[in-house]
Design a protein around this motif. Structure first.
Motif, PDB file in Angstrom:
ATOM      1  N   SER A 114       0.808  -1.219   0.000  1.00 44.26           N
ATOM      2  CA  SER A 114       0.000   0.000   0.000  1.00 44.26           C
ATOM      3  C   SER A 114       0.839   1.266   0.000  1.00 44.26           C
ATOM      4  O   SER A 114       0.308   2.366   0.008  1.00 44.26           O
ATOM      5  CB  SER A 114      -0.934   0.015   1.220  1.00 44.26           C
ATOM      6  OG  SER A 114      -1.846  -1.055   1.176  1.00 44.26           O
ATOM      7  N   ARG A 141     -12.805  -0.622  -4.277  1.00 46.49           N
ATOM      8  CA  ARG A 141     -11.779  -0.897  -3.288  1.00 46.49           C
ATOM      9  C   ARG A 141     -10.691  -1.759  -3.900  1.00 46.49           C
ATOM     10  O   ARG A 141     -10.919  -2.539  -4.794  1.00 46.49           O
ATOM     11  CB  ARG A 141     -12.363  -1.624  -2.086  1.00 46.49           C
ATOM     12  CG  ARG A 141     -13.013  -0.742  -1.053  1.00 46.49           C
ATOM     13  CD  ARG A 141     -12.050   0.254  -0.427  1.00 46.49           C
ATOM     14  NE  ARG A 141     -10.774  -0.328  -0.054  1.00 46.49           N
ATOM     15  CZ  ARG A 141     -10.526  -0.907   1.107  1.00 46.49           C
ATOM     16  NH1 ARG A 141     -11.478  -0.991   2.012  1.00 46.49           N
ATOM     17  NH2 ARG A 141      -9.333  -1.382   1.381  1.00 46.49           N
ATOM     18  N   LYS A 143      -5.963  -2.429  -3.884  1.00 46.03           N
ATOM     19  CA  LYS A 143      -4.633  -1.951  -3.547  1.00 46.03           C
ATOM     20  C   LYS A 143      -4.285  -0.632  -4.236  1.00 46.03           C
ATOM     21  O   LYS A 143      -3.538   0.179  -3.691  1.00 46.03           O
ATOM     22  CB  LYS A 143      -3.593  -3.020  -3.888  1.00 46.03           C
ATOM     23  CG  LYS A 143      -3.566  -4.174  -2.905  1.00 46.03           C
ATOM     24  CD  LYS A 143      -3.176  -3.680  -1.515  1.00 46.03           C
ATOM     25  CE  LYS A 143      -3.155  -4.808  -0.500  1.00 46.03           C
ATOM     26  NZ  LYS A 143      -2.815  -4.308   0.860  1.00 46.03           N
ATOM     27  N   ASN A 145      -6.388   1.813  -4.832  1.00 42.60           N
ATOM     28  CA  ASN A 145      -7.045   2.822  -4.006  1.00 42.60           C
ATOM     29  C   ASN A 145      -6.314   3.000  -2.682  1.00 42.60           C
ATOM     30  O   ASN A 145      -6.134   4.128  -2.204  1.00 42.60           O
ATOM     31  CB  ASN A 145      -8.502   2.425  -3.750  1.00 42.60           C
ATOM     32  CG  ASN A 145      -9.471   3.472  -4.252  1.00 42.60           C
ATOM     33  OD1 ASN A 145      -9.195   4.664  -4.165  1.00 42.60           O
ATOM     34  ND2 ASN A 145     -10.604   3.034  -4.777  1.00 42.60           N
ATOM     35  N   ASP A 146      -5.895   1.911  -2.083  1.00 43.36           N
ATOM     36  CA  ASP A 146      -5.133   2.002  -0.838  1.00 43.36           C
ATOM     37  C   ASP A 146      -3.864   2.824  -1.045  1.00 43.36           C
ATOM     38  O   ASP A 146      -3.500   3.651  -0.200  1.00 43.36           O
ATOM     39  CB  ASP A 146      -4.753   0.608  -0.342  1.00 43.36           C
ATOM     40  CG  ASP A 146      -5.941  -0.199   0.146  1.00 43.36           C
ATOM     41  OD1 ASP A 146      -7.019   0.399   0.342  1.00 43.36           O
ATOM     42  OD2 ASP A 146      -5.793  -1.425   0.313  1.00 43.36           O
ATOM     43  N   ASN A 147      -3.184   2.591  -2.170  1.00 39.42           N
ATOM     44  CA  ASN A 147      -1.969   3.345  -2.479  1.00 39.42           C
ATOM     45  C   ASN A 147      -2.265   4.828  -2.627  1.00 39.42           C
ATOM     46  O   ASN A 147      -1.508   5.676  -2.139  1.00 39.42           O
ATOM     47  CB  ASN A 147      -1.331   2.816  -3.764  1.00 39.42           C
ATOM     48  CG  ASN A 147      -0.315   1.730  -3.503  1.00 39.42           C
ATOM     49  OD1 ASN A 147       0.879   1.979  -3.411  1.00 39.42           O
ATOM     50  ND2 ASN A 147      -0.786   0.494  -3.366  1.00 39.42           N
ATOM     51  N   LEU A 176     -13.757   3.365   2.682  1.00 38.86           N
ATOM     52  CA  LEU A 176     -12.474   4.002   2.373  1.00 38.86           C
ATOM     53  C   LEU A 176     -11.976   4.847   3.538  1.00 38.86           C
ATOM     54  O   LEU A 176     -10.941   4.575   4.128  1.00 38.86           O
ATOM     55  CB  LEU A 176     -12.582   4.866   1.115  1.00 38.86           C
ATOM     56  CG  LEU A 176     -12.588   4.164  -0.233  1.00 38.86           C
ATOM     57  CD1 LEU A 176     -12.599   5.196  -1.344  1.00 38.86           C
ATOM     58  CD2 LEU A 176     -11.390   3.240  -0.403  1.00 38.86           C
ATOM     59  N   GLU A 179     -12.004   3.096   7.196  1.00 36.25           N
ATOM     60  CA  GLU A 179     -11.013   2.018   7.248  1.00 36.25           C
ATOM     61  C   GLU A 179      -9.599   2.578   7.186  1.00 36.25           C
ATOM     62  O   GLU A 179      -8.708   2.132   7.917  1.00 36.25           O
ATOM     63  CB  GLU A 179     -11.252   1.030   6.107  1.00 36.25           C
ATOM     64  CG  GLU A 179     -12.457   0.136   6.324  1.00 36.25           C
ATOM     65  CD  GLU A 179     -12.504  -1.015   5.353  1.00 36.25           C
ATOM     66  OE1 GLU A 179     -11.458  -1.341   4.751  1.00 36.25           O
ATOM     67  OE2 GLU A 179     -13.587  -1.602   5.182  1.00 36.25           O
ATOM     68  N   ALA A 180      -9.372   3.569   6.316  1.00 35.61           N
ATOM     69  CA  ALA A 180      -8.041   4.158   6.202  1.00 35.61           C
ATOM     70  C   ALA A 180      -7.624   4.821   7.501  1.00 35.61           C
ATOM     71  O   ALA A 180      -6.454   4.734   7.921  1.00 35.61           O
ATOM     72  CB  ALA A 180      -8.011   5.166   5.059  1.00 35.61           C
TER      73      ALA A 180
END
Length: 292
Positions: A114, A141, A143, A145-147, A176, A179-180
């Motif tokens: 991430s 959702r 990886k 988006n996580d990045n 999003l 959780e982030a």
């Protein structure tokens, strides 16, 4: 709203994100990045959306279909400057690619999966090469988006007055933002109503969207001034004597035509009255939030 002279600007990255397709993410990302470049100098726009709308709308379909430069940058550590392309003198684009699903899959098994966008693009380029970095994200959702969220830690959510906007913002907040925030500080800079065209003195989707975001305590502080309506404004609207500008980013043919011309709005129609909204959005990014 504070004047430019009252704002202490610092380099900042921002993601444009909503877990709903067709809500104006690419349009918002392109024109936000262009206004930031107009006001500040060099800006990088990163397209991580696998549909490639930002890349197509700026005329780089060939890059979308060429070698997988996103894989090379995020997974192999290639220099991102070897793969950026120019949009204007001060605005560059790191294009999307048709094989982003493959990148997504490969990220799942990569170490620090991430953190790749931050480590390979944002950290080395923000502040030294680019004053701002804007990331257009996937509508799902994963990886990528996580990045985007980890690398930027700042979020702008566009909202279009269509069926499903409430679920879009609910899912974006739940899946999003919340959780982030379990892992790092993620700031919601602005909620941006876009493509509005209906009357506000009747029961329309435009009215319902604007009323909802302006009346909910948890949302109202993130509504830009160009979409902000007070209780007195609503009274004036219902009485038929509201004299302010129509709120939100309004539907304009020039915005659609700019995409077909493969240009940001400013470069296609510098007289468009909606540029003032994107200018304020750029100021929100510069300031790190909405100022009343």
């Amino acid at each position: 709203m504070a004047s430019d002279s009252e704002i202490t600007k610092k380099p900042r990255a921002v993601a444009v994100n909503v877990l709903k397709g067709g809500f104006g993410k690419s349009t918002t990302a392109i024109n936000l990045a262009r206004e930031l470049a107009e006001r500040n100098g060099r800006v990088l726009l990163v397209d991580l959306d696998d549909n490639g709308h930002t890349t197509f709308n700026l005329g780089y379909r060939d890059q979308y279909e060429s070698d997988n430069h996103v894989q090379e940058v995020l997974l192999d550590g290639a220099d991102p400057l070897d793969h950026v392309v120019p949009v204007t003198d001060d605005l560059d684009l790191l294009p999307s690619h048709e094989a982003l699903e493959e990148v997504e899959t490969n990220l799942k098994s990569a170490m620090a999966s991430s953190q790749r966008l931050n480590r390979n693009v944002v950290d080395p380029l923000l502040g030294d090469t680019y004053s701002y970095i804007v990331v257009d994200t996937p509508a799902n959702r994963g990886k990528l988006n996580d990045n985007a969220l980890f690398a930027t830690k700042n979020l702008i959510v566009p909202l279009r007055p269509e069926s499903g906007w409430e679920s879009g913002i609910t899912q974006t907040n739940k899946r999003l933002i919340q959780e982030a925030r379990q892992y790092f500080d993620l700031k919601l800079l602005a909620l941006v109503p876009t493509d509005l065209s209906e009357r506000l003195d009747q029961d329309t989707r435009d009215r319902n969207l604007l009323y909802a975001i302006n009346s909910r305590d948890e949302l109202a502080s993130c509504v830009p001034n160009f979409a902000h309506l007070s209780a007195a404004d609503w009274e004036a609207i219902d009485a038929g004597n509201y004299n302010g500008d129509l709120p939100g980013i309004r539907h304009r043919a020039s915005i659609d035509k700019a995409h077909r011309a493969r240009k940001p709005l400013r470069d296609y129609d510098p007289e468009c009255d909606q540029l003032k909204c994107y200018e304020e959005l750029a100021q929100i990014v510069e300031n790190g939030g909405v100022m009343r």
